[in-house]
Design an enzyme around this catalytic site. Structure first.
Site, PDB file in Angstrom:
ATOM      1  CG  HIS A 125       7.768  -8.394  10.091  1.00  0.00           C
ATOM      2  ND1 HIS A 125       8.353  -9.604   9.869  1.00  0.00           N
ATOM      3  CD2 HIS A 125       6.577  -8.447   9.433  1.00  0.00           C
ATOM      4  CE1 HIS A 125       7.553 -10.357   9.137  1.00  0.00           C
ATOM      5  NE2 HIS A 125       6.478  -9.672   8.847  1.00  0.00           N
ATOM      6  NE  ARG A 185      -3.151  -5.162   4.721  1.00  0.00           N
ATOM      7  CZ  ARG A 185      -3.298  -4.389   5.799  1.00  0.00           C
ATOM      8  NH1 ARG A 185      -3.786  -4.902   6.925  1.00  0.00           N
ATOM      9  NH2 ARG A 185      -2.950  -3.125   5.766  1.00  0.00           N
ATOM     10  NE  ARG A 212      -5.493  -7.440  -0.423  1.00  0.00           N
ATOM     11  CZ  ARG A 212      -4.378  -6.956   0.106  1.00  0.00           C
ATOM     12  NH1 ARG A 212      -3.923  -5.771  -0.268  1.00  0.00           N
ATOM     13  NH2 ARG A 212      -3.720  -7.634   1.031  1.00  0.00           N
ATOM     14  CD  GLU A 220      -3.122  -3.230  -5.392  1.00  0.00           C
ATOM     15  OE1 GLU A 220      -2.488  -3.575  -4.395  1.00  0.00           O
ATOM     16  OE2 GLU A 220      -3.801  -4.020  -6.095  1.00  0.00           O
ATOM     17  CG  ASN A 267       1.228   1.053   1.133  1.00  0.00           C
ATOM     18  OD1 ASN A 267       1.136   2.246   1.377  1.00  0.00           O
ATOM     19  ND2 ASN A 267       0.924   0.125   2.017  1.00  0.00           N
ATOM     20  CG  ASP A 268       1.580  -2.798  -4.313  1.00  0.00           C
ATOM     21  OD1 ASP A 268       2.813  -2.941  -4.311  1.00  0.00           O
ATOM     22  OD2 ASP A 268       0.796  -3.661  -3.888  1.00  0.00           O
ATOM     23  NE  ARG A 270       4.017  -2.682  -1.364  1.00  0.00           N
ATOM     24  CZ  ARG A 270       3.426  -3.130  -0.263  1.00  0.00           C
ATOM     25  NH1 ARG A 270       3.560  -2.460   0.854  1.00  0.00           N
ATOM     26  NH2 ARG A 270       2.724  -4.237  -0.276  1.00  0.00           N
ATOM     27  CB  CYS A 320      -7.398   0.711   1.139  1.00  0.00           C
ATOM     28  SG  CYS A 320      -6.777  -0.084  -0.354  1.00  0.00           S
TER      29      CYS A 320
END
Length: 560
Positions: free
Chosen positions: A192, A293, A329, A418, A441-442, A452, A489
């Site tokens: 976070h 998202r 998404r 991904e 990222n994925d 990750r 993205c």
């Protein structure tokens, strides 16, 4: 590597968030309250339980008060923390401990410690949330004991905040006129602290080996290179100031559509998690939305939100981008973000379980309601809505999603790439849909078999790795062959040099946190399409992440 006796470390390293640089004195975060005593209570179980519940309710109110003063991810995180304090399972655990004679302070400590241990053992997304539980526990204990809540220090001047970890409640409401940068010893690239620092354009380094930093000493925090320099020289300070001026010039440059030096268009889009961020994204020059998202509508709910609730949220988003592309998404949830109405349950390896499209296929009505709500919202606005499915691994999944989306009246359906399987089958996937968007990222975590969200393998969570770049290139080539767009993205697009590489590999648009748009826009303008391809080839030829980055930089410098 151990430091020789008598040798003072002058540089520390960690995971940088963004590209900023800051100079200032260190101020350490106030320590958490001490662990409560194990001595038996003299008040009795009923009174202790009442004390615990009253304190928890007060802390929840304070977290919601802070949530009301911020927007976007910060508000979501604070609301999630407040919900933790209202979890019946936590209250039941506290009740069990006071029934055995514990004080309210000790009962809260034990109850939250048990849940932290459970989440840590699950790994991934849930392990990252264990730190949030620790913060909530400490705030309730402080409320019970009458001590100040853990918080940001106030030395009376601007400072570099250093902490073992930074609680969401503190990160979300940092005074950016005082806090020049944040350095945490713990946390990963999607903790976070990292998420909120990126959203706020705050200079930050997480997971840093910087426990030796001393209160009040001057440091340079260089997020782009993941470096903290202690007691910098005049030359190092001058270079950092020059870098700050360069970044400031980028941020105030005229906003124009993203393009390369030869005029090749590269639309620059925003990643958003809430309609509240749309206005700021437009102000910062977003040409549309490359990733919206939708989880904010679903997380924390026992039932899926109604179509009416969804339509209202989607319409607010779409209305902010008239005549611009907005890629939404569909719900990306499952084992790592369990939802009761998706049949969520504990899995040994949630990153490889029932998430994304797999969870939606099991509960198809949830997906159909969402697509119908999106179609209704699009009909009342003028945005160019596109929808995409997460965690696609097979051609059959892509075709299934496209058929349902088209049936709902949404003509542009795409897939997220991904997992390596999707990249390797990109030509066949793209034959079934209108576009692809690469979630770096994925894609990085699955290619490198490195969670990750786990700081211990952070060196492997690097989208610069040639294996990851090779898969991006395969998708780009398939898109070019079929004449279909391929977007990026993931947050890799926020790195200006890597953005050039991604375009060189065939990406036709880039989507990122709005705060990164100015830097990427400036970076693209330094190179032509031919330059981008040459820089990408240099990176692909390297053996690892660091050497790929170095090779790309050398190729970039040679062609400027």
């Amino acid at each position: 590597m151990p430091i020789e006796p008598g040798v003072v470390e002058v540089e520390f390293n960690g995971i940088g968030v963004g590209r900023g640089v800051a100079i200032g004195p260190v101020a350490w975060m106030s320590p958490p309250p001490p662990e409560p005593s194990t001595a038996a209570s003299g008040r009795g179980p009923e009174l202790e339980l009442e004390r615990a519940q009253t304190a928890a309710a007060e802390v929840a109110r304070e977290l919601r008060r802070r949530a009301a003063s911020v927007e976007g991810a910060a508000a979501e995180v604070l609301e999630a923390q407040a919900l933790m304090l209202e979890d019946p399972a936590v209250h039941a655990s506290v009740g069990e401990h006071v029934a055995r004679g514990a004080t309210a302070e000790r009962a809260v400590f034990e109850a939250f410690a048990g849940y932290r241990e459970l989440l840590t053992g699950m790994g991934g997304y849930l392990a990252e949330r264990a730190a949030d539980l620790a913060d909530v526990s400490q705030r309730v204990i402080a409320e019970l004991s009458g001590a100040p809540a853990p918080g940001v220090p106030d030395p009376g001047h601007p400072f570099v905040l250093v902490a073992h970890d930074l609680a969401p409640a503190d990160t979300a409401t940092l005074d950016l006129d005082r806090v020049l940068a944040v350095v945490t010893l713990e946390g990963g690239p999607t903790s976070h602290t990292a998420i909120l620092a990126r959203e706020k354009a705050l200079v930050a380094i997480v997971g840093a080996d910087a426990s030796a930093l001393m209160e009040g000493e001057t440091v340079i925090v260089d997020a782009e290179n993941g470096r903290i320099v202690r007691d910098p020289s005049d030359d190092e300070i001058a270079a950092a100031v020059a870098r700050q001026e360069e970044l400031a010039a980028e941020a105030t440059a005229p906003i124009e559509p993203g393009r390369l030096a030869d005029g090749t268009p590269v639309p620059l889009l925003a990643n958003l998690g809430d309609p509240a961020g749309a206005e700021e994204a437009v102000r910062l020059g977003a040409e549309g939305v490359g990733l919206f998202r939708t989880e904010f509508l679903f997380l924390g709910s026992e039932v899926a939100p109604s179509r009416a609730v969804q339509e209202e949220a989607y319409e607010r988003l779409l209305a902010a981008f008239p005549d611009r592309k907005v890629v939404v998404r569909v719900l990306d949830a499952g084992a790592d973000k369990p939802l009761a109405f998706l049949g969520g349950r504990h899995e040994e390896n949630p990153a490889l379980g029932m998430r994304g499209i797999r969870a939606l296929r099991r509960t198809e009505p949830v997906l159909r309601d969402q697509l119908d709500a999106l179609a209704a919202a699009a009909a009342r606005t003028h945005a160019r809505l596109e929808v995409m499915a997460p965690m696609i691994a097979t051609v059959e999944e892509a075709a299934w999603f496209a058929e349902i989306a088209h049936g709902a009246g949404l003509p542009v359906a795409g897939v997220m790439v991904e997992v390596p399987a999707a990249a390797l089958l990109a030509d066949r996937l793209l034959a079934a849909v209108e576009f692809a968007s690469i979630g770096t990222n994925d894609l990085t975590q699955y290619t490198m078999a490195a969670d990750r969200l786990l700081g211990e393998v952070a060196e492997l969570q690097d989208p610069w790795h040639p294996a990851v770049l090779g898969l991006v290139g395969a998708v780009g080539a398939a898109g070019a062959q079929l004449g279909k767009p391929v977007g990026i993205c993931g947050e890799a697009a926020a790195d200006p040099l890597l953005a050039v590489v991604l375009v060189g590999l065939g990406a036709t648009s880039l989507s990122m946190s709005p705060s990164a748009l100015a830097g990427v826009r400036a970076g693209l303008l330094r190179h032509s399409a031919a330059d981008a391809r040459a820089i990408a080839e240099a990176a692909l030829a390297a053996d690892g992440s660091a050497s790929a980055r170095s090779a790309a930089k050398a190729a970039s410098d040679a062609r400027r």
